[in-house]
Design an enzyme around this catalytic site. Structure first.
Site, PDB file in Angstrom:
ATOM      1  N   SER A 159      -4.298  -1.278   0.685  1.00 15.37           N
ATOM      2  CA  SER A 159      -3.175  -2.201   0.919  1.00 15.37           C
ATOM      3  C   SER A 159      -3.775  -3.496   1.277  1.00 15.37           C
ATOM      4  CB  SER A 159      -2.537  -1.609   2.358  1.00 15.37           C
ATOM      5  OG  SER A 159      -1.704  -2.308   2.887  1.00 15.37           O
ATOM      6  N   GLU A 175      -7.472   0.587   4.653  1.00 13.47           N
ATOM      7  CA  GLU A 175      -8.002   0.069   5.719  1.00 13.47           C
ATOM      8  C   GLU A 175      -9.684  -0.111   5.308  1.00 13.47           C
ATOM      9  OE1 GLU A 175      -5.226   1.190   9.526  1.00 13.47           O
ATOM     10  OE2 GLU A 175      -6.859   2.617   9.056  1.00 13.47           O
ATOM     11  N   HIS A 179      -4.623  -5.986   7.720  1.00 19.41           N
ATOM     12  CA  HIS A 179      -5.880  -5.180   7.136  1.00 19.41           C
ATOM     13  C   HIS A 179      -6.782  -6.265   7.076  1.00 19.41           C
ATOM     14  CE1 HIS A 179      -3.272  -1.814   5.473  1.00 19.41           C
ATOM     15  NE2 HIS A 179      -3.392  -1.759   6.945  1.00 19.41           N
ATOM     16  N   GLY A 215       0.869  -1.112   0.056  1.00 20.49           N
ATOM     17  CA  GLY A 215      -0.138   0.008  -0.174  1.00 20.49           C
ATOM     18  C   GLY A 215       0.843   1.257  -0.047  1.00 20.49           C
ATOM     19  N   SER A 216       2.069   1.158   0.628  1.00 20.45           N
ATOM     20  CA  SER A 216       3.033   2.268   0.724  1.00 20.45           C
ATOM     21  C   SER A 216       3.524   2.685  -0.896  1.00 20.45           C
ATOM     22  CB  SER A 216       4.219   1.987   1.569  1.00 20.45           C
ATOM     23  OG  SER A 216       3.495   1.851   2.854  1.00 20.45           O
TER      24      SER A 216
END
Length: 217
Positions: free
Chosen positions: A179, A158, A184, A54-55
């Protein structure tokens, strides 16, 4: 036994992983492409671009917006003051400036009144984060963005499947990121996804994912 802190996998997932190794698809491949198509369709978006996290999804998405819309270094991106580090860090990495706006105590998302006050001539992007799966007020945020000619980038890391009036989060803005980290509610252990309805943004994100190379169709 079902726990809150451990992911649940069975032999189906294990078989898919083994088949990927046996077929030599260690990074991309048919399963990844299928996942991109199915996930983007489920979230009501045309294009899905899978990433390693996700980053990375946040970084690539922001870079794509910066290049396509010719956003200058030092331009401001509004984000919630209470959020994860990798919301702010890609902004800084790309030479942009994060502007921290206070949150609503009821939702932990961007406070709309504070958001309005934070907008100035240097603001280029509003980046709401759907904190802990609670959708930000995208109805108001998109109105504010339209009135001020700003881009909206949704961080949905999220909030897989969350919706506002049956419209899925991730489909309100120009681009969004998800992400699939192990912590999650939907996980591929690691991994992320960028969603958009804009073909130019899709093509730019795919190129950036491949280190600037033009990906095969």
């Amino acid at each position: 036994k079902i726990t809150l802190s451990e992911p649940i996998f069975d032999n189906l997932e294990a078989k898919h992983v083994i088949n990927c190794f046996l077929n030599g698809n260690l990074s991309q491949g048919k399963l990844v492409k299928d996942f991109e198509n199915k996930f983007s369709k489920e979230m009501n978006c045309k294009y899905g671009i899978a990433t390693n996290s996700g980053s990375s999804a946040n970084l690539i998405a922001l870079d794509a917006l910066k290049q396509i819309y010719k956003i200058k270094n030092g331009s401001e991106v509004i984000i919630p003051a209470s959020t994860f580090a990798t919301v702010a860090m890609p902004i800084i990495q790309l030479g942009l400036k994060p502007v921290y706006v206070d949150i609503d105590v009821e939702t932990l998302n961007l406070n709309i009144d504070q958001l309005k006050k934070a907008i100035n001539i240097n603001t280029k992007i509003i980046m709401p984060v759907h904190t802990l799966g609670m959708p930000a007020n995208m109805i108001e945020i998109t109105k504010i963005a339209k009135n001020n000619k700003l881009l909206v980038f949704e961080d949905c890391c999220e909030a897989h499947g969350a919706a506002i009036n049956q419209k899925k989060v991730g489909s309100f803005g120009k681009i969004s990121a998800f992400s699939f980290f192990v912590a999650h509610n939907m996980t591929t252990i690691e991994g992320g996804m960028i969603l958009t309805n804009d073909k130019a943004i899709n093509d730019k994100c795919r190129s950036l994912r491949e280190f600037g190379r033009i990906p095969q169709k």
